[in-house]
Design a protein around this motif. Structure first.
Motif, short mmCIF file in Angstrom:
data_model
loop_
_atom_site.label_atom_id
_atom_site.label_comp_id
_atom_site.label_asym_id
_atom_site.label_seq_id
_atom_site.Cartn_x
_atom_site.Cartn_y
_atom_site.Cartn_z
N SER A 10 0.80 -1.13 -0.05
CA SER A 10 -0.18 0.21 0.11
C SER A 10 0.94 1.24 -0.07
O SER A 10 0.39 2.35 -0.03
CB SER A 10 -0.92 0.02 1.32
OG SER A 10 -0.36 -0.14 2.57
N THR A 18 -0.77 8.00 -2.54
CA THR A 18 -1.15 6.59 -2.71
C THR A 18 -2.31 6.13 -2.11
O THR A 18 -2.58 4.96 -1.89
CB THR A 18 0.12 5.56 -2.23
OG1 THR A 18 0.48 5.64 -0.71
CG2 THR A 18 1.16 5.94 -3.15
N SER A 20 -5.26 6.04 -3.20
CA SER A 20 -6.32 5.23 -3.87
C SER A 20 -5.63 4.54 -5.19
O SER A 20 -6.28 3.93 -5.97
CB SER A 20 -7.42 5.96 -4.35
OG SER A 20 -6.98 7.16 -5.21
N GLN A 21 -4.32 4.68 -5.34
CA GLN A 21 -3.57 4.00 -6.22
C GLN A 21 -2.19 3.59 -5.74
O GLN A 21 -1.59 3.99 -4.81
CB GLN A 21 -3.39 5.19 -7.42
CG GLN A 21 -2.64 6.55 -7.04
CD GLN A 21 -2.24 7.44 -8.10
OE1 GLN A 21 -2.31 7.14 -9.36
NE2 GLN A 21 -2.13 8.67 -8.19
N HIS A 22 -1.76 2.75 -6.76
CA HIS A 22 -0.41 1.90 -6.24
C HIS A 22 0.61 3.09 -6.73
O HIS A 22 0.48 3.90 -7.72
CB HIS A 22 -0.18 0.75 -7.01
CG HIS A 22 1.09 -0.03 -6.55
ND1 HIS A 22 2.09 0.18 -7.16
CD2 HIS A 22 1.16 -0.77 -5.65
CE1 HIS A 22 3.23 -0.73 -6.47
NE2 HIS A 22 2.52 -1.27 -5.45
N CYS A 25 1.90 3.86 -10.25
CA CYS A 25 1.01 4.62 -11.12
C CYS A 25 1.28 6.30 -11.00
O CYS A 25 0.82 6.90 -11.85
CB CYS A 25 -0.27 4.42 -10.89
SG CYS A 25 -0.95 2.47 -11.12
N HIS A 55 -2.83 -3.38 -3.46
CA HIS A 55 -3.49 -2.40 -3.35
C HIS A 55 -3.45 -1.57 -4.87
O HIS A 55 -2.47 -1.56 -5.75
CB HIS A 55 -2.71 -1.45 -2.35
CG HIS A 55 -2.92 0.09 -2.48
ND1 HIS A 55 -4.06 0.61 -1.96
CD2 HIS A 55 -2.10 1.24 -2.79
CE1 HIS A 55 -4.12 1.93 -1.89
NE2 HIS A 55 -3.12 2.50 -2.56
N GLY A 56 -4.44 -1.02 -5.11
CA GLY A 56 -4.79 -0.37 -6.70
C GLY A 56 -4.60 -1.21 -7.67
O GLY A 56 -4.42 -0.90 -8.80
N GLN A 59 -6.32 -0.50 -11.42
CA GLN A 59 -5.70 0.42 -12.22
C GLN A 59 -4.41 0.04 -12.88
O GLN A 59 -4.13 0.13 -13.85
CB GLN A 59 -5.32 1.73 -11.38
CG GLN A 59 -4.65 2.81 -12.19
CD GLN A 59 -4.27 3.93 -11.50
OE1 GLN A 59 -4.37 4.04 -10.24
NE2 GLN A 59 -3.96 5.11 -12.29
#
Length: 246
Positions: A10, A18, A20-22, A25, A55-56, A59
């Motif tokens: 995470s 981070t 909501s995204q890895h 990204c 996590h993420g 995407q």
């Protein structure tokens, strides 16, 4: 040769970026970290890849399917990335298929030439070392008395410091080539763990060093980076293109 890339964590030290995204990204100037990584893999001649996502994952998976269409890759989802340590992701990836493999931690951006050099090593195990590291916070040192790799001095989220006469040769760059025998040894050792608490993978690597032919490759001035915190992310942006060209 197959490359297994661990991308489940995470990345709490990069919050709120981070949330909501890895972290792969995240943007480095014009491209995402993951875009640079995938190009490095391609330039190094890596034909088969396994990605462990958590996590993420949605995407990251979308990017992989768009970027790697027509190539050989697999995705392994790790829904327990918050409750189990990195050893679990390593076991998921390394146990999938037989044959030699490159273990690769997903926050790395390294030169294709260095990845290719490790991949092509004739030794059963090959690691990468930076003997000229300027990293202000080195968490893992390679200890190799008389040039033989024996120990990884690892301080999680801390700084590993060399002592006089300990044989430290530089910072460990967290990817490892394992031949089939070494891969099987690591998988068997991982399979009996609880996957709780501090990771044991580097300790298992140490055990393998004493059982199999092991060599190291020095980055020898070639740039690379492990993106672990905001400072790393800031340093990575101007370095990314240089790393790909090295």
């Amino acid at each position: 040769m197959r490359l297994v890339c661990l991308m489940a964590g995470s990345s709490s030290r990069l919050l709120p970026l981070t949330t909501s995204q890895h972290k792969t990204c995240l943007m480095l100037e014009k491209r995402r970290i993951l875009d640079y990584q995938l190009e490095s893999f391609e330039r190094a001649g890596i034909e088969s890849k396994t990605f462990v996502l958590g996590h993420g994952a949605t995407q990251v998976a979308q990017i992989l399917f768009e970027s790697l269409a027509g190539t050989h890759f697999t995705i392994s989802y790790n829904p327990e990335f918050r409750s189990r340590n990195l050893d679990w992701s390593a076991w998921l990836a390394l146990s999938q298929n037989s044959g030699p493999v490159i273990y690769y931690e997903g926050d790395l951006l390294i030169p294709p030439s260095l990845l290719k050099q490790v991949k092509n090593s004739p030794a059963e195990i090959c690691i990468a070392v930076d003997s000229e590291s300027k990293n202000p916070s080195i968490d893992t040192l390679v200890i190799a008395p008389d040039g033989k790799v024996k120990h990884l001095l690892f301080i999680e989220h801390g700084t590993a410091e060399s002592q006089p006469g300990d044989g430290a040769i530089g910072e460990f760059i967290c990817f490892v080539k394992l031949g089939e025998a070494a891969r099987k040894f690591v998988v068997d050792a991982l399979s009996v763990l609880t996957f709780k608490g501090e990771m044991q993978l580097y300790r298992i690597f140490e055990q393998a060093f004493s059982r199999f032919t092991t060599e190291y490759v020095d980055a020898d001035g070639r740039p690379w980076i492990e993106v672990d915190n905001p400072s790393d992310l800031q340093r990575a942006s101007p370095l990314a293109e240089e790393i790909l060209a090295s």
